[in-house]
Write a protein that holds these residues in place. Structure first.
Motif, short mmCIF file in Angstrom:
data_model
loop_
_atom_site.label_atom_id
_atom_site.label_comp_id
_atom_site.label_asym_id
_atom_site.label_seq_id
_atom_site.Cartn_x
_atom_site.Cartn_y
_atom_site.Cartn_z
N TYR A 133 -11.51 7.23 16.60
CA TYR A 133 -11.76 6.60 15.30
C TYR A 133 -12.95 7.21 14.55
CZ TYR A 133 -12.77 3.24 11.68
OH TYR A 133 -13.04 2.69 10.47
N PRO A 134 -14.13 7.39 15.16
CA PRO A 134 -15.24 7.94 14.40
C PRO A 134 -14.98 9.37 13.90
CG PRO A 134 -16.01 7.05 16.50
CD PRO A 134 -14.53 7.00 16.52
N GLN A 135 -14.22 10.13 14.66
CA GLN A 135 -13.90 11.51 14.25
C GLN A 135 -13.01 11.51 13.01
OE1 GLN A 135 -12.74 14.19 17.55
NE2 GLN A 135 -13.18 12.40 18.84
N VAL A 136 -12.04 10.62 12.99
CA VAL A 136 -11.14 10.53 11.84
C VAL A 136 -11.88 9.91 10.65
CG1 VAL A 136 -9.00 9.50 10.95
CG2 VAL A 136 -9.07 10.43 13.29
N ALA A 137 -12.66 8.87 10.89
CA ALA A 137 -13.41 8.22 9.80
C ALA A 137 -14.36 9.19 9.12
CB ALA A 137 -14.16 7.01 10.34
N GLU A 138 -14.91 10.11 9.87
CA GLU A 138 -15.84 11.10 9.31
C GLU A 138 -15.17 11.98 8.26
OE1 GLU A 138 -17.82 14.82 11.43
OE2 GLU A 138 -18.66 12.92 12.17
N LEU A 139 -13.87 12.14 8.36
CA LEU A 139 -13.13 12.99 7.41
C LEU A 139 -12.93 12.33 6.04
CD1 LEU A 139 -10.35 14.29 9.83
CD2 LEU A 139 -12.37 15.54 9.04
N MET A 140 -13.17 11.03 5.95
CA MET A 140 -12.93 10.31 4.69
C MET A 140 -13.69 10.92 3.52
SD MET A 140 -12.58 6.23 5.49
CE MET A 140 -14.24 6.07 6.07
N GLU A 141 -14.88 11.40 3.77
CA GLU A 141 -15.70 11.95 2.69
C GLU A 141 -15.16 13.28 2.17
OE1 GLU A 141 -19.76 12.16 3.94
OE2 GLU A 141 -19.75 10.10 4.66
N GLU A 142 -14.33 13.96 2.96
CA GLU A 142 -13.84 15.28 2.60
C GLU A 142 -12.50 15.28 1.88
OE1 GLU A 142 -13.96 18.07 5.88
OE2 GLU A 142 -15.52 16.87 6.85
N TYR A 143 -11.81 14.15 1.88
CA TYR A 143 -10.45 14.12 1.33
C TYR A 143 -10.32 13.09 0.23
CZ TYR A 143 -9.27 17.30 5.02
OH TYR A 143 -9.24 18.42 5.82
N PRO A 144 -9.54 13.44 -0.82
CA PRO A 144 -9.45 12.59 -2.01
C PRO A 144 -8.37 11.51 -1.95
CG PRO A 144 -8.29 14.61 -2.41
CD PRO A 144 -8.86 14.72 -1.02
N PHE A 145 -7.97 11.12 -0.75
CA PHE A 145 -6.98 10.05 -0.65
C PHE A 145 -7.50 8.98 0.30
CE2 PHE A 145 -5.61 13.74 1.86
CZ PHE A 145 -5.61 13.23 3.15
N ILE B 231 0.84 -1.21 0.00
CA ILE B 231 0.00 0.00 0.00
C ILE B 231 0.87 1.25 0.00
CG2 ILE B 231 -1.59 1.37 1.43
CD1 ILE B 231 -2.82 -1.37 2.28
N SER B 232 1.84 1.30 0.90
CA SER B 232 2.65 2.51 1.01
C SER B 232 3.50 2.76 -0.23
CB SER B 232 3.53 2.47 2.27
OG SER B 232 4.45 1.40 2.21
N ALA B 233 3.83 1.71 -0.96
CA ALA B 233 4.60 1.87 -2.19
C ALA B 233 3.74 2.34 -3.35
CB ALA B 233 5.27 0.55 -2.56
N ASN B 234 2.44 2.05 -3.30
CA ASN B 234 1.58 2.33 -4.45
C ASN B 234 0.63 3.52 -4.30
OD1 ASN B 234 2.43 0.20 -6.25
ND2 ASN B 234 1.59 -1.18 -4.72
N GLU B 235 0.43 3.99 -3.10
CA GLU B 235 -0.49 5.13 -2.89
C GLU B 235 0.31 6.42 -2.81
OE1 GLU B 235 -3.65 5.12 -3.01
OE2 GLU B 235 -4.28 3.09 -2.56
N GLN B 236 -0.08 7.41 -3.58
CA GLN B 236 0.60 8.71 -3.57
C GLN B 236 0.42 9.41 -2.22
OE1 GLN B 236 1.87 10.38 -6.56
NE2 GLN B 236 1.88 12.51 -5.93
N ARG B 237 -0.81 9.43 -1.73
CA ARG B 237 -1.15 10.08 -0.46
C ARG B 237 -2.04 9.12 0.32
NH1 ARG B 237 -1.97 13.73 -4.62
NH2 ARG B 237 -0.75 15.63 -4.48
N LEU B 238 -1.87 9.09 1.65
CA LEU B 238 -2.77 8.26 2.45
C LEU B 238 -2.70 8.66 3.91
CD1 LEU B 238 -1.20 5.79 4.26
CD2 LEU B 238 -0.59 5.14 1.94
N LEU B 239 -3.73 8.25 4.63
CA LEU B 239 -3.81 8.40 6.07
C LEU B 239 -3.82 7.01 6.67
CD1 LEU B 239 -6.01 10.66 8.24
CD2 LEU B 239 -6.18 8.19 8.55
N LEU B 240 -3.05 6.83 7.75
CA LEU B 240 -3.03 5.55 8.47
C LEU B 240 -3.43 5.81 9.91
CD1 LEU B 240 -2.34 2.52 8.64
CD2 LEU B 240 0.00 3.21 9.22
N PHE B 241 -4.50 5.12 10.34
CA PHE B 241 -4.98 5.21 11.72
C PHE B 241 -4.53 3.94 12.43
CE2 PHE B 241 -7.98 4.47 15.14
CZ PHE B 241 -8.15 5.74 15.69
N VAL B 242 -3.74 4.09 13.50
CA VAL B 242 -3.23 2.95 14.25
C VAL B 242 -3.92 2.90 15.60
CG1 VAL B 242 -1.18 1.84 15.18
CG2 VAL B 242 -0.99 3.25 13.13
#
Length: 109
Positions: free
Chosen positions: A36-48, A13-24
């Motif tokens: 987690y729900p606060q970060v997951a809510e942001l998925m709709e707003e960002y194109p990565f 994944i890290s080799a193939n994605e230009q931009r990404l968010l990782l939640f640990v």
């Protein structure tokens, strides 16, 4: 959020994605469950893509990424870590760094 199940999967994944968010997260972590729900809510707003991993189930991730606590939110650009937020994440700072990630062009880094 897509779940990472192995360190090898993360390397791909890290080799193939230009931009990404990782939640640990880890087991029995109430702060992780609250954030987690606060970060997951942001998925709709960002194109990565957003990914999550449970460090207790994939301990290699914690070692390879030098993770000493949970939760941790990491932002990556072209395979390199650009921001790290650990334990008590201030959402305004996270969104600021995510906005920077969106603005970066192909010539950055």
């Amino acid at each position: 959020m897509q779940e990472i199940g192995s360190f090898e999967q993360w390397l791909d994944i890290s080799a193939n994605e230009q931009r990404l968010l990782l939640f640990v997260k880890t087991d029995h972590c109430s702060v992780c469950e609250g954030l987690y729900p606060q970060v997951a809510e942001l998925m709709e707003e960002y194109p990565f893509p957003f990914y999550k991993v449970n460090a207790a189930q994939v301990p290699e991730m914690a070692g390879q990424l030098s993770l000493f606590t949970a939760p941790v939110v990491l932002l990556f650009y072209k395979g390199k870590e650009t921001a790290r937020f650990a334990r008590f994440v201030q959402m305004d700072q996270l969104t600021h760094r995510m906005n920077e990630l969106v603005e970066w062009g192909e010539d950055h880094v």
